[in-house]
Design an enzyme around this catalytic site. Structure first.
Site, mmCIF file in Angstrom:
data_model
loop_
_atom_site.group_PDB
_atom_site.id
_atom_site.type_symbol
_atom_site.label_atom_id
_atom_site.label_comp_id
_atom_site.label_asym_id
_atom_site.label_seq_id
_atom_site.Cartn_x
_atom_site.Cartn_y
_atom_site.Cartn_z
ATOM 1 N N TRP A 75 -26.592 -37.365 -49.390
ATOM 2 C CA TRP A 75 -24.881 -37.615 -48.930
ATOM 3 C C TRP A 75 -25.313 -38.959 -48.126
ATOM 4 O O TRP A 75 -25.780 -39.528 -47.083
ATOM 5 C CB TRP A 75 -24.896 -36.700 -47.784
ATOM 6 C CG TRP A 75 -23.432 -36.502 -47.121
ATOM 7 C CD1 TRP A 75 -22.479 -35.895 -47.696
ATOM 8 C CD2 TRP A 75 -23.281 -37.092 -45.823
ATOM 9 N NE1 TRP A 75 -21.313 -36.170 -46.721
ATOM 10 C CE2 TRP A 75 -21.793 -36.754 -45.700
ATOM 11 C CE3 TRP A 75 -23.862 -37.645 -44.892
ATOM 12 C CZ2 TRP A 75 -21.210 -37.381 -44.613
ATOM 13 C CZ3 TRP A 75 -23.050 -38.088 -43.724
ATOM 14 C CH2 TRP A 75 -21.721 -37.765 -43.611
ATOM 15 N N ARG A 115 -23.715 -27.940 -48.945
ATOM 16 C CA ARG A 115 -24.141 -28.822 -47.469
ATOM 17 C C ARG A 115 -23.428 -30.329 -47.858
ATOM 18 O O ARG A 115 -23.260 -31.038 -46.838
ATOM 19 C CB ARG A 115 -25.567 -29.096 -47.452
ATOM 20 C CG ARG A 115 -26.447 -27.731 -47.174
ATOM 21 C CD ARG A 115 -27.722 -28.078 -47.228
ATOM 22 N NE ARG A 115 -28.369 -29.247 -46.284
ATOM 23 C CZ ARG A 115 -29.033 -29.106 -45.094
ATOM 24 N NH1 ARG A 115 -29.070 -27.739 -44.882
ATOM 25 N NH2 ARG A 115 -29.139 -30.059 -44.416
ATOM 26 N N LYS A 140 -9.112 -27.073 -39.180
ATOM 27 C CA LYS A 140 -9.458 -26.468 -40.390
ATOM 28 C C LYS A 140 -8.715 -26.957 -41.607
ATOM 29 O O LYS A 140 -8.974 -27.168 -42.658
ATOM 30 C CB LYS A 140 -9.310 -25.035 -40.198
ATOM 31 C CG LYS A 140 -9.996 -23.984 -41.029
ATOM 32 C CD LYS A 140 -11.271 -24.195 -40.994
ATOM 33 C CE LYS A 140 -11.972 -24.534 -39.460
ATOM 34 N NZ LYS A 140 -13.271 -24.766 -39.578
ATOM 35 N N HIS A 172 6.007 -36.125 -24.842
ATOM 36 C CA HIS A 172 5.662 -37.296 -24.277
ATOM 37 C C HIS A 172 5.108 -38.607 -25.468
ATOM 38 O O HIS A 172 4.534 -39.269 -24.893
ATOM 39 C CB HIS A 172 4.501 -37.142 -23.398
ATOM 40 C CG HIS A 172 4.809 -36.160 -22.048
ATOM 41 N ND1 HIS A 172 5.577 -36.681 -21.025
ATOM 42 C CD2 HIS A 172 4.564 -34.880 -21.827
ATOM 43 C CE1 HIS A 172 5.803 -35.715 -20.269
ATOM 44 N NE2 HIS A 172 5.236 -34.538 -20.869
ATOM 45 N N GLU A 232 -8.470 -25.790 -33.361
ATOM 46 C CA GLU A 232 -9.217 -25.707 -34.556
ATOM 47 C C GLU A 232 -8.619 -25.230 -35.886
ATOM 48 O O GLU A 232 -8.787 -25.503 -36.825
ATOM 49 C CB GLU A 232 -10.077 -24.014 -34.102
ATOM 50 C CG GLU A 232 -10.864 -23.527 -35.258
ATOM 51 C CD GLU A 232 -11.905 -24.164 -35.753
ATOM 52 O OE1 GLU A 232 -12.099 -25.204 -35.219
ATOM 53 O OE2 GLU A 232 -12.311 -24.004 -36.907
ATOM 54 N N CYS A 247 -27.803 -34.488 -46.620
ATOM 55 C CA CYS A 247 -28.988 -34.485 -47.812
ATOM 56 C C CYS A 247 -29.426 -33.249 -47.806
ATOM 57 O O CYS A 247 -29.772 -32.264 -46.726
ATOM 58 C CB CYS A 247 -29.747 -35.472 -47.331
ATOM 59 S SG CYS A 247 -29.026 -36.991 -47.185
ATOM 60 N N GLU A 295 -9.362 -30.692 -42.790
ATOM 61 C CA GLU A 295 -10.770 -30.973 -43.354
ATOM 62 C C GLU A 295 -10.944 -30.573 -44.851
ATOM 63 O O GLU A 295 -11.544 -30.880 -45.530
ATOM 64 C CB GLU A 295 -12.061 -30.356 -42.551
ATOM 65 C CG GLU A 295 -11.936 -28.875 -42.559
ATOM 66 C CD GLU A 295 -13.445 -28.464 -41.965
ATOM 67 O OE1 GLU A 295 -13.386 -27.513 -41.323
ATOM 68 O OE2 GLU A 295 -14.398 -29.099 -41.893
ATOM 69 N N ASN A 307 -34.576 -36.780 -46.070
ATOM 70 C CA ASN A 307 -33.281 -36.423 -44.852
ATOM 71 C C ASN A 307 -33.488 -37.397 -43.666
ATOM 72 O O ASN A 307 -34.708 -37.174 -43.157
ATOM 73 C CB ASN A 307 -33.099 -35.194 -44.876
ATOM 74 C CG ASN A 307 -32.817 -34.214 -45.928
ATOM 75 O OD1 ASN A 307 -32.659 -34.986 -47.011
ATOM 76 N ND2 ASN A 307 -32.702 -33.117 -45.876
ATOM 77 N N GLY A 308 -32.193 -37.612 -42.917
ATOM 78 C CA GLY A 308 -32.453 -38.269 -41.615
ATOM 79 C C GLY A 308 -32.120 -39.593 -41.860
ATOM 80 O O GLY A 308 -31.666 -40.179 -42.954
ATOM 81 N N LYS A 340 -21.966 -29.718 -44.607
ATOM 82 C CA LYS A 340 -22.079 -28.427 -43.822
ATOM 83 C C LYS A 340 -23.237 -28.665 -42.348
ATOM 84 O O LYS A 340 -22.556 -28.343 -41.495
ATOM 85 C CB LYS A 340 -22.732 -27.503 -44.442
ATOM 86 C CG LYS A 340 -23.048 -26.002 -43.890
ATOM 87 C CD LYS A 340 -21.716 -25.527 -43.790
ATOM 88 C CE LYS A 340 -21.478 -24.323 -42.704
ATOM 89 N NZ LYS A 340 -20.128 -23.887 -42.328
HETATM 90 O O1 M6R Z 1 -23.513 -26.318 -37.299
HETATM 91 P P1 M6R Z 1 -22.825 -26.628 -36.039
HETATM 92 O O2 M6R Z 1 -21.871 -25.818 -35.542
HETATM 93 O O3 M6R Z 1 -23.397 -27.479 -34.910
HETATM 94 O O4 M6R Z 1 -21.602 -27.977 -36.812
HETATM 95 C C1 M6R Z 1 -20.686 -28.388 -35.927
HETATM 96 C C2 M6R Z 1 -19.647 -29.079 -36.703
HETATM 97 O O5 M6R Z 1 -20.156 -30.090 -37.617
HETATM 98 C C3 M6R Z 1 -18.827 -28.161 -37.594
HETATM 99 O O6 M6R Z 1 -18.235 -27.151 -36.926
HETATM 100 C C4 M6R Z 1 -17.896 -28.983 -38.637
HETATM 101 O O7 M6R Z 1 -16.766 -29.394 -37.701
HETATM 102 C C5 M6R Z 1 -17.120 -27.884 -39.481
HETATM 103 N N1 M6R Z 1 -17.179 -28.429 -40.906
HETATM 104 C C6 M6R Z 1 -15.604 -27.505 -39.061
HETATM 105 O O8 M6R Z 1 -15.256 -26.627 -40.248
#
Ligand code: M6R
Length: 615
Positions: free
Chosen positions: A78, A27, A492, A511, A488, A2, A495, A104-105, A610
């Site tokens: 969101w 975001r 990527k 395994h 990682e 949000c 997502e 927000n929250g 984000k």
């Molecule tokens: O702001 P942060 O680094 O704490 O965020 C952590 C994760 O939410 C963030 O890295 C998320 O996994 C990304 N979308 C990955 O690309």
């Protein structure tokens, strides 16, 4: 997640709110809304979907550019409580329609508060936790009947459990609104005869650079001419504004088609800016960190706690700190750490990694580690963020604003910070000598050039992605640091492209998971660790025998693996210990081009935000 924007001044408020909300689009959100005061009434407009739907509604109603509407609050939602819909969008109105709230929250005790309000006869229009706040403010406002909206908000937040950043507008007070925060970011922006609130600085950066970061449990009263900030006890707080030095352009695309592409191209600079200011006379200097030999020697372990990409950076951190310093390192994802009763002592150093510095799981885990007596070292990108402010020591990454939901340059800089830390600690405790340290530092200085070189191969990756973007499932396998990197790379890809993907240690596939390999399954194999390349070649043969197609990402030192690959992306020669920081870039480009080919929104993937400021 949000977003909140609020404005009080003398200009037409709605364009300011829409502009601010659109700067928070990255975001992630599913609906947007505004509340404003017009002819002594609070009015709201809110729409499911994109901000342009809201803008259209405001245009149709002839409201958008009305000059006499000069106070308002806006929100991008969101969904957490209740599906995305017009009704569940913010702002929410009190029962008498005279108070509007954006939030927000998460209000954790909202069901209990809702029951209390239902007993009083309040009716609810939405499924959200936020509507409870709107009714509760009204309840306190009427109960005391003193016309004091600030006091009503103060009484309301005393009832709330959970996290909130709030903006509250009241028809009886057409020249002021109230803001409050706890565990959800909110900043105040100081303008010329106008003032702002925002959940994130880029929302208001085109209007003002003078920012006051609100602390937990503070309340602010904003008029066009002043902001009065109060602490939890109701005492006035005086806090000098920060002058934000980065440009709003840094948060814009700058000619690239997507933020993600721009941010990958910023990796060399981000790594350089993170490393260079810390190098002086062949030594590493951290301004706010004093980890000397005695402090390091008394550590029983290091814990690294983070989420998502930052947690993957932490896994690389574990490998390199254990390798160089011989200190045990454990990595936890923050949401698990907090609830699994981890062993933390006053001899534990907890390294918290976060780009945003606001991820709620990470923040909560940090507080838990601190409560148990651990020293906290945070590696954070956003200056002044909650994690940065609450940690004992901070190493800032200098990535600049990262807008794309998929984290790219933040990861490289988190690695850069972890390398510097590992080298520094190893040197302090005598595991590496001055000559070795200097050799590593020379290589660190060269990293931006190597990333640059890697970026120049993007057309090969683009072509490869064009051939394979219809894949249903893609595996990444690697050994050692290449396994850490594979996790990682896989995150990527999934997502943003929504292609199912998993990362495995090269030796682990047989395994169980090898059962999923069939004719044509794509397996991506980063190979940057020459001492492990023969083992990888055997693992590749195993999957090739089941029909897999292999994309190898190889340093020249691992070139012999090319014979078992169907396609190769060549990396420059890089010290194997430092390789992830260079080898991650082609995997990000791969995810990017797969997504572009599929026609999905690279910067704003579905269901993702984000900065994840809810648990
Ligand atoms: O702001 P942060 O680094 O704490 O965020 C952590 C994760 O939410 C963030 O890295 C998320 O996994 C990304 N979308 C990955 O690309």
């Amino acid at each position: 997640m949000c977003g909140i924007v609020g404005y009080v001044g003398h200009d037409a408020v709605l364009p300011v709110l829409l502009d601010g909300l659109s700067r928070l689009e990255y975001r992630g959100y599913d609906s947007a809304g505004v509340a404003f005061i017009d002819q002594e009434q609070v009015k709201i407009r809110k729409k499911k979907g994109r901000i342009k739907n809201l803008e259209q509604a405001l245009i149709e109603d002839g409201l958008l550019n009305r000059l006499e509407i000069h106070i308002g609050i806006g929100h991008t939602r969101w969904a957490t409580h209740g599906a995305p819909s017009d009704e569940n969008s913010h702002p929410h109105l009190s029962a008498d329609g005279r108070i509007a709230v954006v939030h927000n929250g998460i209000i954790e005790n909202y069901l209990e508060l809702k029951r209390f309000l239902l007993d009083l006869g309040y009716e609810f229009q939405s499924e959200t936790d936020t509507e409870v706040v709107a009714h509760l403010v009204e309840h306190h406002y009427h109960e005391h009947n003193d016309g004091d909206i600030l006091a009503a908000v103060r009484r309301t937040i005393a009832d709330l459990e959970g996290s909130y950043a709030l903006g509250v507008l009241c028809a009886d007070h057409p020249n002021q609104f109230i803001a409050a925060r706890k565990d959800s970011p909110l900043v105040l922006g100081l303008g010329e005869s106008c003032n702002y609130i925002a959940s994130d600085i880029p929302a208001i950066l085109s209007h003002t650079r003078r920012i006051v970061i609100m602390e937990d449990r503070e309340i602010a009263q904003l008029t066009a001419d002043a902001i009065i900030l109060y602490d939890a006890l109701g005492q006035i707080v005086t806090r000098e504004p920060l002058l934000v030095t980065w440009d709003s352009e840094a948060a814009e695309k700058g000619g690239y088609e997507h933020f993600m592409m721009k941010e990958m191209h910023e990796e060399p600079k981000a790594v350089r800016d993170t490393v260079m200011p810390r190098l002086r006379e062949n030594r590493i200097r951290f301004d706010s960190l004093n980890l000397d030999r005695a402090a390091i020697n008394q550590l029983d372990r290091i814990r690294i706690v983070a989420c998502g990409t930052a947690a993957h950076a932490g896994i690389v951190g574990k490998y390199i700190i254990e390798e160089l310093c011989r200190i045990p390192v454990e990595v936890d994802v923050a949401s698990e750490f907090r609830y699994r009763n981890p062993i933390v002592t006053d001899k534990t150093l907890t390294i918290i990694i976060s780009q945003s510095g606001e991820t709620l799981d990470t923040l909560a885990a940090m507080r838990e580690a601190k409560r148990q007596g651990s020293q906290i070292l945070a590696i954070v990108n956003v200056v002044g963020s909650s994690i940065a402010r609450e940690a004992d020591h901070v190493i800032y990454t200098v990535a600049g604003p990262e807008i794309a939901v998929a984290s790219t340059k933040a990861y490289n800089t988190q690695l850069a910070a972890l390398y510097l830390l590992a080298f520094q600690m190893a040197f302090e405790i005598g595991k590496i000598d001055a000559k070795q340290l200097e050799a590593y530092l020379t290589k660190m200085v060269d990293l931006p050039n190597l990333i640059e070189e890697t970026l120049s191969h993007q057309d090969i990756i683009q072509r490869f992605a064009a051939e394979h973007f219809n894949a249903h499932s893609i595996f990444f396998i690697g050994r050692g640091l290449d396994f850490a990197l594979s996790m990682e790379a896989s995150l990527k890809l999934k997502e943003i492209s929504y292609i199912h993907s998993e990362a495995y240690a090269g030796g682990e596939l047989k395994h169980g998971t090898i059962a999923l390999i069939e004719e044509g399954t794509l397996v991506v194999c980063p190979m940057t660790q020459p001492q492990l390349v023969d083992k990888m070649i055997s693992n590749i043969r195993e999957v090739k025998a089941r029909g897999a197609v292999i994309l190898g990402i190889l340093t020249p030192e691992c070139a012999k693996a090319a014979e078992v690959c169907d396609q190769v992306i060549e990396l420059p020669s890089v010290d194997p210990l430092l390789a992830p920081i260079v080898a991650v870039t082609p995997t990000q480009l791969f995810a990017y081009y797969m997504t572009v080919n599929k026609g999905f929104d690279v910067d704003k993937p579905r269901n993702l935000a984000k900065s994840v400021t809810v648990e």
